[in-house]
Design a protein around this motif. Structure first.
Motif, PDB file in Angstrom:
ATOM      1  N   PRO A 106      -9.580  45.110   4.959  1.00 33.88           N
ATOM      2  CA  PRO A 106      -8.523  44.557   5.784  1.00 33.88           C
ATOM      3  C   PRO A 106      -8.948  45.965   7.188  1.00 33.88           C
ATOM      4  N   VAL A 107      -9.530  47.001   7.228  1.00 28.26           N
ATOM      5  CA  VAL A 107      -9.941  48.023   7.758  1.00 28.26           C
ATOM      6  C   VAL A 107     -11.795  47.671   9.424  1.00 28.26           C
ATOM      7  N   THR A 108     -11.108  47.303  10.232  1.00 22.35           N
ATOM      8  CA  THR A 108     -11.803  47.242  11.213  1.00 22.35           C
ATOM      9  C   THR A 108     -12.005  48.539  12.093  1.00 22.35           C
ATOM     10  N   VAL A 109     -13.578  48.393  12.343  1.00 22.78           N
ATOM     11  CA  VAL A 109     -14.012  49.645  13.358  1.00 22.78           C
ATOM     12  C   VAL A 109     -13.394  50.237  14.260  1.00 22.78           C
ATOM     13  N   PRO A 110     -12.790  51.647  13.835  1.00 23.75           N
ATOM     14  CA  PRO A 110     -11.945  52.193  14.685  1.00 23.75           C
ATOM     15  C   PRO A 110     -11.975  52.339  16.165  1.00 23.75           C
ATOM     16  N   GLY A 111     -11.142  52.462  17.499  1.00 23.58           N
ATOM     17  CA  GLY A 111     -12.038  52.303  18.404  1.00 23.58           C
ATOM     18  C   GLY A 111     -11.365  53.192  18.948  1.00 23.58           C
ATOM     19  N   VAL A 112     -10.051  53.930  18.949  1.00 15.22           N
ATOM     20  CA  VAL A 112      -9.386  54.754  19.621  1.00 15.22           C
ATOM     21  C   VAL A 112     -10.811  56.013  20.328  1.00 15.22           C
ATOM     22  N   VAL A 113     -11.443  56.703  19.070  1.00 16.55           N
ATOM     23  CA  VAL A 113     -11.920  58.088  19.926  1.00 16.55           C
ATOM     24  C   VAL A 113     -13.365  57.273  21.115  1.00 16.55           C
ATOM     25  N   ASP A 114     -13.369  55.703  21.394  1.00 17.65           N
ATOM     26  CA  ASP A 114     -14.398  55.394  22.196  1.00 17.65           C
ATOM     27  C   ASP A 114     -13.081  55.149  23.414  1.00 17.65           C
ATOM     28  N   GLY A 115     -12.237  54.919  22.968  1.00 11.28           N
ATOM     29  CA  GLY A 115     -11.532  54.724  24.408  1.00 11.28           C
ATOM     30  C   GLY A 115     -10.581  55.998  25.236  1.00 11.28           C
ATOM     31  N   TRP A 116     -10.693  57.525  24.250  1.00 14.21           N
ATOM     32  CA  TRP A 116     -10.331  58.199  24.852  1.00 14.21           C
ATOM     33  C   TRP A 116     -11.594  58.913  25.568  1.00 14.21           C
ATOM     34  N   SER A 216     -16.983  53.512   2.662  1.00 11.33           N
ATOM     35  CA  SER A 216     -16.519  52.454   2.429  1.00 11.33           C
ATOM     36  C   SER A 216     -17.605  51.724   1.599  1.00 11.33           C
ATOM     37  N   GLU A 217     -18.260  52.377   0.925  1.00 10.21           N
ATOM     38  CA  GLU A 217     -19.376  51.530   0.337  1.00 10.21           C
ATOM     39  C   GLU A 217     -18.665  51.485  -1.420  1.00 10.21           C
ATOM     40  N   LYS A 218     -17.924  52.911  -0.964  1.00 13.34           N
ATOM     41  CA  LYS A 218     -17.357  53.353  -2.751  1.00 13.34           C
ATOM     42  C   LYS A 218     -16.294  52.148  -2.594  1.00 13.34           C
ATOM     43  N   GLU A 219     -15.502  52.216  -1.917  1.00 10.76           N
ATOM     44  CA  GLU A 219     -14.573  51.609  -2.030  1.00 10.76           C
ATOM     45  C   GLU A 219     -14.237  49.687  -1.795  1.00 10.76           C
ATOM     46  N   GLY A 220     -15.684  49.393  -1.813  1.00  9.69           N
ATOM     47  CA  GLY A 220     -16.339  47.729  -2.195  1.00  9.69           C
ATOM     48  C   GLY A 220     -15.696  47.155  -0.324  1.00  9.69           C
ATOM     49  N   GLY A 221     -16.520  47.967   0.475  1.00  9.84           N
ATOM     50  CA  GLY A 221     -16.246  47.757   1.764  1.00  9.84           C
ATOM     51  C   GLY A 221     -17.732  47.113   2.603  1.00  9.84           C
ATOM     52  N   LEU A 222     -17.352  46.495   4.020  1.00  8.32           N
ATOM     53  CA  LEU A 222     -18.766  46.065   3.921  1.00  8.32           C
ATOM     54  C   LEU A 222     -19.260  46.657   5.450  1.00  8.32           C
ATOM     55  N   PHE A 223     -18.344  48.005   5.620  1.00 10.60           N
ATOM     56  CA  PHE A 223     -19.268  48.912   7.070  1.00 10.60           C
ATOM     57  C   PHE A 223     -20.849  49.431   6.578  1.00 10.60           C
ATOM     58  N   THR A 224     -20.755  49.144   7.783  1.00 10.95           N
ATOM     59  CA  THR A 224     -22.574  49.153   8.281  1.00 10.95           C
ATOM     60  C   THR A 224     -22.318  51.066   8.837  1.00 10.95           C
ATOM     61  N   LEU A 225     -23.324  51.941   8.762  1.00 11.51           N
ATOM     62  CA  LEU A 225     -23.222  52.590  10.214  1.00 11.51           C
ATOM     63  C   LEU A 225     -23.880  52.128  11.535  1.00 11.51           C
ATOM     64  N   GLU A 226     -24.545  50.776  11.384  1.00  9.57           N
ATOM     65  CA  GLU A 226     -24.783  50.021  13.149  1.00  9.57           C
ATOM     66  C   GLU A 226     -23.369  49.388  13.395  1.00  9.57           C
ATOM     67  N   ASP A 227     -23.068  48.822  12.385  1.00  6.73           N
ATOM     68  CA  ASP A 227     -21.193  48.766  13.012  1.00  6.73           C
ATOM     69  C   ASP A 227     -20.740  49.516  13.242  1.00  6.73           C
ATOM     70  N   LEU A 228     -20.801  50.601  13.383  1.00  6.27           N
ATOM     71  CA  LEU A 228     -20.109  51.819  14.009  1.00  6.27           C
ATOM     72  C   LEU A 228     -20.454  52.115  15.434  1.00  6.27           C
TER      73      LEU A 228
END
Length: 531
Positions: A106-116, A216-228
């Motif tokens: 359920p992790v989505t791309v974090p937006g905080v830092v970009d918002g700051w 994410s990859e270790k935990e079985g997630g779906l994130f890629t560098l492109e997502d970030l």
């Protein structure tokens, strides 16, 4: 009604935050030459350190900013999207019938830092490294552990979903840090230093991004560098209504600020009386909540996926039709959405130049996913838990989609200038608390501290597996609760000052002389500080 704290009065700057160290950090930034925007972000960053059970650098952020120079109100949606590989078919093929609540999925791309970065670049006076210095200092040197943080960590450690990566950061000796001890977060300090030096790219394209994807990859997630790398917040136009001479602003979808506005418009045409509290007024507000939440479930999601324009849900004729469903004597047991065919932190800041900020940030469900990026101390949110796996649901999971969000900062204008800056943590309770605070301030004439201290109610479920009911603080008069029960409301008493009722903060600006008046919630370690 008695009032436990005085209103904080200031002329040059004021910050109201759910933690006193955060409030003071914001005030010091203003006193050192920053404005309300710099102060709000400094205060927010400190909360990422001292209140990890409410927010984190791996979460999302929304802001309403009033810029005095341009005389404009700006909405900032700094929420992240699902990974590009997060398809409904993938979840179904991997045996999921409902959206996972914790862990990496359920992790989505974090937006905080970009918002700051976006807020500082457009409206700030100071650089990112200067604004983050207070947070870095507390993370490096440590800060005192109070009873609320101790209790929160102790509770989280008992949960089966709490990951070793989180335990290693917040319980390095295997147990919750004792009250009065000092907690240091050197890995989080390392992240904040990188962000201060290199800006948002340190998070989305640099070492932090690579560490997040590897984890994410270790935990079985779906994130890629492109997502970030693809993440980008956006400036949006706030939604608004008129309410008894005020213009009240909330964030548009993908937040449910729309629900708060619907509730206020519904009760504007009802008789709430002249005195707080009464069972009749609470009943009418609860019924308005039910109608607004039925529409929320049916329609609100990422605006790119919405099938109706949000403004249609605020149309006067539509509101009147929905209002007619409210019976002043008994509660509705089931509510259909209207037909249109044909654990979070909130803070606010204001400065003597007229700038004002309403800011809210969260991991969701307290610490979010229960995961921390190893080596970097970044808690990861679980906002994706709000997605549905029902293909017919408006908020069904899809690639690069923003989920429906409970985070809603707010402001109320009078005579075209900001007068009330308000918000609260509290998940589904947030729009309900907005409704109560604005009626307390506007209908019942309370000051900001009095409105924040007033006993609260929230309608819904305390937890997903609990029955729906009307949760109430026990400071309501017994006779009033008895009257609500006789009407048919299932009463659930939650204590006198309960965190489930949210941590609200607010500032009222005197339009005659510019005096800043701050209120802070005694349900948390809150403070309204100014100079």
């Amino acid at each position: 009604m008695s009032q436990g704290r005085s209103v904080t009065l200031a002329r040059s700057g004021l910050v109201s935050s759910p933690h006193y160290l955060s409030a003071m950090a914001g005030v010091r930034i203003m006193d050192a030459g920053g404005n309300a925007i710099d102060a709000a972000i400094a205060a927010n960053a400190v909360l990422n350190v001292v209140q990890p059970h409410g927010c984190g650098t791996g979460g999302d952020l929304f802001m309403l900013i009033y810029d005095a120079k341009s005389d404009g109100l700006y909405g900032l949606n700094a929420s992240g999207r699902s990974p590009a590989a997060a398809t409904l078919d993938w979840f179904k093929a991997n045996g999921h019938t409902t959206m996972p609540q914790r862990g990496i999925l359920p992790v989505t791309v974090p937006g905080v830092v970009d918002g700051w970065q976006m807020a500082i670049d457009r409206f700030g006076k100071l650089s990112m490294d200067k604004v983050l210095k207070p947070a870095i200092r507390y993370a490096e040197k440590g800060f005192g552990v109070g009873p609320n943080l101790h209790a929160a960590i102790e509770n989280i450690l008992q949960q089966s979903w709490c990951h070793d990566s989180w335990r290693e950061v917040y319980a390095p000796n295997g147990e919750a840090p004792a009250e009065g001890s000092i907690l240091k977060l050197p890995e989080l300090a390392r992240s904040l230093i990188q962000i201060g030096d290199k800006g948002r790219d340190a998070f989305y394209r640099g070492k932090i991004a690579r560490a997040l994807v590897e984890f994410s990859e270790k935990e079985g997630g779906l994130f890629t560098l492109e997502d970030l790398a693809a993440h980008q917040g956006e400036w949006v136009d706030p939604l608004s209504i008129t309410y008894h001479g005020y213009t009240i602003y909330e964030m548009p979808p993908n937040t449910h600020g729309l629900s708060a506005l619907q509730m206020l418009k519904l009760v504007e045409g009802l008789n709430l009386g002249e005195k707080f509290p009464t069972s009749e007024a609470i009943h009418l507000m609860v019924e308005a909540k039910k109608l607004a939440f039925a529409d929320r479930a049916a329609y609100i999601t990422d605006p790119a996926f919405m099938k109706v324009a949000p403004e249609r849900l605020l149309d006067e004729d539509y509101i009147a039709t929905r209002r007619a469903l409210i019976d002043p004597r008994k509660p509705m047991l089931s509510i259909a959405p209207g037909s249109l065919e044909g654990d979070t932190i909130y803070l606010c800041a204001a400065d003597g130049k007229g700038n004002a900020v309403s800011l809210i940030q969260s991991n969701y469900m307290g610490v979010g996913s229960g995961l921390v990026v190893p080596g970097w101390g970044i808690e990861l949110q679980n906002r994706g838990a709000y997605f549905s796996l029902d293909p017919e649901h408006a908020n069904c999971i899809a690639p690069c989609k923003r989920t429906m969000h409970t985070l809603i900062p707010s402001m109320a204008f009078r005579n075209s200038k900001p007068e009330i800056i308000f918000g609260t943590m509290g998940g589904d309770g947030q729009p309900q608390i907005h409704l109560q605070a604005y009626t307390d301030l506007i209908n019942f004439g309370m000051n900001i501290q009095e409105a924040i201290e007033a006993p609260r109610w929230i309608h819904g479920r305390g937890m997903p597996d609990q029955p729906e009911g009307l949760q109430v603080e026990t400071r309501f008069p017994p006779r009033l609760l008895g009257a609500l029960s006789r009407m048919g409301h299932p009463i659930q008493r939650v204590g006198a000052w309960n965190s489930a009722m949210g941590y609200a903060q607010g500032i009222v600006i005197n339009q005659e002389n510019g005096l800043l008046m701050g209120g802070a919630d005694p349900r948390a370690d809150s403070a309204a500080a100014g100079f």
